[in-house]
Design a protein around this motif. Structure first.
Motif, PDB file in Angstrom:
ATOM      1  N   ALA A 160       3.493 -15.600 -16.521  1.00 15.37           N
ATOM      2  CA  ALA A 160       2.664 -14.415 -16.303  1.00 15.37           C
ATOM      3  C   ALA A 160       2.381 -14.211 -14.820  1.00 15.37           C
ATOM      4  N   VAL A 161       2.145 -15.288 -14.089  1.00 13.62           N
ATOM      5  CA  VAL A 161       1.877 -15.170 -12.653  1.00 13.62           C
ATOM      6  C   VAL A 161       3.093 -14.586 -11.944  1.00 13.62           C
ATOM      7  N   ASP A 162       4.272 -15.117 -12.235  1.00 14.81           N
ATOM      8  CA  ASP A 162       5.490 -14.590 -11.609  1.00 14.81           C
ATOM      9  C   ASP A 162       5.695 -13.118 -11.960  1.00 14.81           C
ATOM     10  N   GLU A 163       5.435 -12.757 -13.216  1.00 17.66           N
ATOM     11  CA  GLU A 163       5.632 -11.380 -13.643  1.00 17.66           C
ATOM     12  C   GLU A 163       4.626 -10.432 -12.989  1.00 17.66           C
ATOM     13  N   LEU A 164       3.384 -10.883 -12.837  1.00 21.61           N
ATOM     14  CA  LEU A 164       2.388 -10.048 -12.176  1.00 21.61           C
ATOM     15  C   LEU A 164       2.725  -9.849 -10.705  1.00 21.61           C
ATOM     16  N   LEU A 165       3.246 -10.893 -10.052  1.00 24.23           N
ATOM     17  CA  LEU A 165       3.653 -10.762  -8.649  1.00 24.23           C
ATOM     18  C   LEU A 165       4.809  -9.782  -8.514  1.00 24.23           C
ATOM     19  N   ARG A 166       5.702  -9.747  -9.511  1.00 19.42           N
ATOM     20  CA  ARG A 166       6.809  -8.799  -9.487  1.00 19.42           C
ATOM     21  C   ARG A 166       6.314  -7.390  -9.789  1.00 19.42           C
ATOM     22  N   PHE A 167       5.487  -7.275 -10.821  1.00 20.21           N
ATOM     23  CA  PHE A 167       5.068  -5.965 -11.306  1.00 20.21           C
ATOM     24  C   PHE A 167       4.105  -5.272 -10.346  1.00 20.21           C
ATOM     25  N   ASP A 168       3.184  -6.036  -9.765  1.00 22.22           N
ATOM     26  CA  ASP A 168       2.195  -5.464  -8.848  1.00 22.22           C
ATOM     27  C   ASP A 168       2.189  -6.317  -7.583  1.00 22.22           C
ATOM     28  N   THR A 169       3.212  -6.136  -6.764  1.00 22.23           N
ATOM     29  CA  THR A 169       3.399  -6.978  -5.582  1.00 22.23           C
ATOM     30  C   THR A 169       2.187  -6.901  -4.646  1.00 22.23           C
ATOM     31  N   PRO A 170       1.734  -8.044  -4.109  1.00 18.66           N
ATOM     32  CA  PRO A 170       0.557  -8.035  -3.231  1.00 18.66           C
ATOM     33  C   PRO A 170       0.824  -7.417  -1.866  1.00 18.66           C
ATOM     34  N   LEU A 171       2.102  -7.258  -1.499  1.00 19.41           N
ATOM     35  CA  LEU A 171       2.450  -6.624  -0.230  1.00 19.41           C
ATOM     36  C   LEU A 171       3.318  -5.409  -0.498  1.00 19.41           C
ATOM     37  N   ASN A 231      -4.924 -10.000  -2.788  1.00 16.87           N
ATOM     38  CA  ASN A 231      -4.346  -8.792  -3.385  1.00 16.87           C
ATOM     39  C   ASN A 231      -3.723  -9.083  -4.743  1.00 16.87           C
ATOM     40  N   SER A 232      -3.093 -10.252  -4.892  1.00 16.20           N
ATOM     41  CA  SER A 232      -2.480 -10.578  -6.178  1.00 16.20           C
ATOM     42  C   SER A 232      -3.538 -10.833  -7.244  1.00 16.20           C
ATOM     43  N   MET A 233      -4.650 -11.458  -6.883  1.00 18.18           N
ATOM     44  CA  MET A 233      -5.718 -11.678  -7.865  1.00 18.18           C
ATOM     45  C   MET A 233      -6.363 -10.363  -8.295  1.00 18.18           C
ATOM     46  N   LEU A 252      10.681  -2.000   0.763  1.00 20.86           N
ATOM     47  CA  LEU A 252       9.603  -1.651  -0.156  1.00 20.86           C
ATOM     48  C   LEU A 252       9.708  -2.535  -1.395  1.00 20.86           C
ATOM     49  N   TYR A 253       8.859  -3.548  -1.471  1.00 16.43           N
ATOM     50  CA  TYR A 253       8.908  -4.483  -2.592  1.00 16.43           C
ATOM     51  C   TYR A 253       8.696  -3.795  -3.934  1.00 16.43           C
ATOM     52  N   ALA A 254       7.740  -2.875  -3.967  1.00 18.75           N
ATOM     53  CA  ALA A 254       7.441  -2.210  -5.232  1.00 18.75           C
ATOM     54  C   ALA A 254       8.652  -1.471  -5.768  1.00 18.75           C
ATOM     55  N   ALA A 255       9.399  -0.805  -4.885  1.00 17.93           N
ATOM     56  CA  ALA A 255      10.578  -0.072  -5.309  1.00 17.93           C
ATOM     57  C   ALA A 255      11.641  -1.039  -5.835  1.00 17.93           C
ATOM     58  N   GLY A 256      11.887  -2.119  -5.106  1.00 17.97           N
ATOM     59  CA  GLY A 256      12.893  -3.086  -5.521  1.00 17.97           C
ATOM     60  C   GLY A 256      12.531  -3.775  -6.819  1.00 17.97           C
ATOM     61  N   ASN A 257      11.257  -4.100  -6.993  1.00 17.63           N
ATOM     62  CA  ASN A 257      10.838  -4.838  -8.190  1.00 17.63           C
ATOM     63  C   ASN A 257      10.819  -3.977  -9.437  1.00 17.63           C
ATOM     64  N   ARG A 258      10.838  -2.667  -9.265  1.00 15.15           N
ATOM     65  CA  ARG A 258      10.811  -1.782 -10.437  1.00 15.15           C
ATOM     66  C   ARG A 258      12.201  -1.244 -10.789  1.00 15.15           C
ATOM     67  N   ASP A 259      13.203  -1.487  -9.940  1.00 19.41           N
ATOM     68  CA  ASP A 259      14.553  -0.979 -10.221  1.00 19.41           C
ATOM     69  C   ASP A 259      15.131  -1.651 -11.473  1.00 19.41           C
ATOM     70  N   LEU A 278      -5.239  -8.481 -12.025  1.00 17.35           N
ATOM     71  CA  LEU A 278      -6.270  -8.203 -13.031  1.00 17.35           C
ATOM     72  C   LEU A 278      -6.288  -6.720 -13.398  1.00 17.35           C
ATOM     73  N   LEU A 279      -6.156  -5.858 -12.390  1.00 22.02           N
ATOM     74  CA  LEU A 279      -6.140  -4.419 -12.655  1.00 22.02           C
ATOM     75  C   LEU A 279      -4.949  -4.050 -13.545  1.00 22.02           C
ATOM     76  N   ALA A 280      -3.785  -4.662 -13.277  1.00 26.12           N
ATOM     77  CA  ALA A 280      -2.599  -4.378 -14.093  1.00 26.12           C
ATOM     78  C   ALA A 280      -2.825  -4.795 -15.549  1.00 26.12           C
ATOM     79  N   LEU A 281      -3.498  -5.926 -15.761  1.00 26.81           N
ATOM     80  CA  LEU A 281      -3.760  -6.378 -17.132  1.00 26.81           C
ATOM     81  C   LEU A 281      -4.718  -5.429 -17.859  1.00 26.81           C
ATOM     82  N   PHE A 282      -5.724  -4.930 -17.152  1.00 25.19           N
ATOM     83  CA  PHE A 282      -6.640  -3.976 -17.791  1.00 25.19           C
ATOM     84  C   PHE A 282      -5.944  -2.657 -18.108  1.00 25.19           C
ATOM     85  N   ARG A 283      -4.941  -2.321 -17.299  1.00 22.71           N
ATOM     86  CA  ARG A 283      -4.189  -1.091 -17.553  1.00 22.71           C
ATOM     87  C   ARG A 283      -3.170  -1.269 -18.676  1.00 22.71           C
ATOM     88  N   HIS A 284      -2.876  -2.530 -19.014  1.00 17.18           N
ATOM     89  CA  HIS A 284      -1.938  -2.830 -20.094  1.00 17.18           C
ATOM     90  C   HIS A 284      -2.614  -3.828 -21.043  1.00 17.18           C
TER      91      HIS A 284
END
Length: 266
Positions: free
Chosen positions: A221-232, A187-189, A259-266, A193-199
Motif C-alpha cells: 500500500a505504501v508503494d502504491e500510494l507513493l506511485r498514485f499520489d507522488t510527494p513531489l 507530503n506522502s503522509m 512530471l512524476y504524476a504524469a509518468g505514474n498515471r500512464d 491519507l487524502l487519497a484513501l479518503f477519496r477512495h
C-alpha cells in the motif's frame, strides 16, 4: 572505469550500534579515495534502516494517540510535519527542542518570496539560510572534534571526501538533506491519507487488513500510494548534449521537467 567504486557491508545483530561499521566504512573511504575514484557509492541494507522502525512506530503511536476525537484538527501540522521533523532531528542528532527550525529552513529553502510571501525577499531568504549554516557549523565543530557517530553531521564531518568542503557546499548538502527528508515524507503522509479518503473502498481494504494483522498489504500500500499520489510533482534535469527525443530536438543546456504524476498515471 568511470571513476566510481561501490562498497557494501553487513554487521551481525549482536555487534550493531557500537560504531564498528562507521569506523570500517571510514577506512574503506580513505583507501578508495587514495586510489583515484571520484565517487564512492555505499548501499545501506534494509536491516540497518530497520533499526529506526521501533522509534518511528513509538513516535507515530504517541502522536496519533494525542489527536482530539470528535473535533477538527490540522493533520498536516499535528501529524505529517511533526513526525517528519522528529525523525529529521534524529537523523541529524539535532537538538530536539529546536527541531521546528528544520521545518522552517526546509520551507525557506524552497520558498519563492514573490509567490508564497513566506519571507519578504530573496535577501531575507538567504539571510535565514545563513542562520541555518551558522547553527549547523556549530554542530559540525562539535562533531568533528568528537569520535565518529552515525548522525548525518558527524558522517559529513569525518568523511575524507566531505570534511574539508567549503561553507557554501556544506549549506548545499544541508538543504538537500533537509528538504529531501522533509518535503517527501510529510507530503506522502498527507497526500496518501487524502487519497484513501477519496477512495473509501481502498481505505476499507486497509482497515480490514489492519484488523487481520496483514502487514504485507501495508507494505504494498505504501508503494502504491507513493506511485498514485507522488510527494513531489516534478524533478528538473538539464540536457548535456544535443539529441532528439521522440522526434523533438533538444539542445544542450535545455532545462527539462520530469512530471512524476504524469509518468505514474500512464
Amino acid at each position: 572505469n568511470d571513476g566510481r567504486v561501490e562498497i557494501g557491508y553487513g554487521v551481525s545483530p549482536s555487534s550493531r550500534g557500537q560504531g564498528a561499521a562507521t569506523a570500517a566504512v571510514g577506512l574503506f573511504l580513505q583507501l578508495a579515495f587514495g586510489s583515484g575514484p571520484r565517487e564512492v557509492l555505499a548501499e545501506v541494507a534494509p536491516a540497518n534502516l530497520a533499526q529506526l522502525e521501533a522509534t518511528i512506530r513509538e513516535r507515530a503511536a504517541r502522536i496519533l494517540d494525542g489527536l482530539p476525537i470528535g473535533e477538527p484538527f490540522d493533520w498536516v501540522q499535528r501529524v505529517s510535519i511533526e513526525l517528519t521533523t522528529q525523525m529529521l532531528a534524529t537523523l541529524f542528532d539535532f537538538p530536539f527542542e529546536d527541531r521546528k527550525l528544520l521545518t522552517w529552513w526546509s520551507d525557506v529553502a524552497t520558498s519563492v518570496p514573490e509567490v508564497d510571501h513566506l519571507v519578504e525577499s530573496q535577501e531575507a531568504r538567504l539571510a535565514e539560510l545563513g542562520k541555518m549554516l551558522v547553527y549547523f557549523t556549530r554542530l559540525w565543530n562539535e562533531r568533528v572534534n568528537a569520535p565518529p557517530k552515525t548522525d548525518l553531521v558527524s558522517m559529513l564531518a569525518h568523511n575524507p571526501a566531505t570534511r574539508h568542503m567549503p561553507p557554501l557546499e556544506y549549506m548545499g548538502n544541508l538543504v538537500l538533506l533537509i528538504v529531501g527528508g522533509n518535503d517527501t515524507t510529510r507530503n506522502s503522509m498527507t497526500g496518501g491519507l487524502l487519497a484513501l479518503f477519496r477512495h473509501p473502498d481502498q481505505l476499507a481494504l486497509l482497515t480490514k487488513a489492519a484488523a487481520a494483522g496483514d502487514s504485507p498489504l501495508f507494505k504494498t500500500a505504501v508503494d502504491e500510494l507513493l506511485r498514485f499520489d507522488t510527494p513531489l510533482p516534478l524533478f528538473m534535469r538539464w540536457v548535456l548534449h544535443d539529441f532528439d527525443f521522440n522526434s523533438v530536438p533538444l539542445q544542450r543546456g535545455t532545462e527539462l521537467a520530469l512530471l512524476y504524476a504524469a509518468g505514474n498515471r500512464d
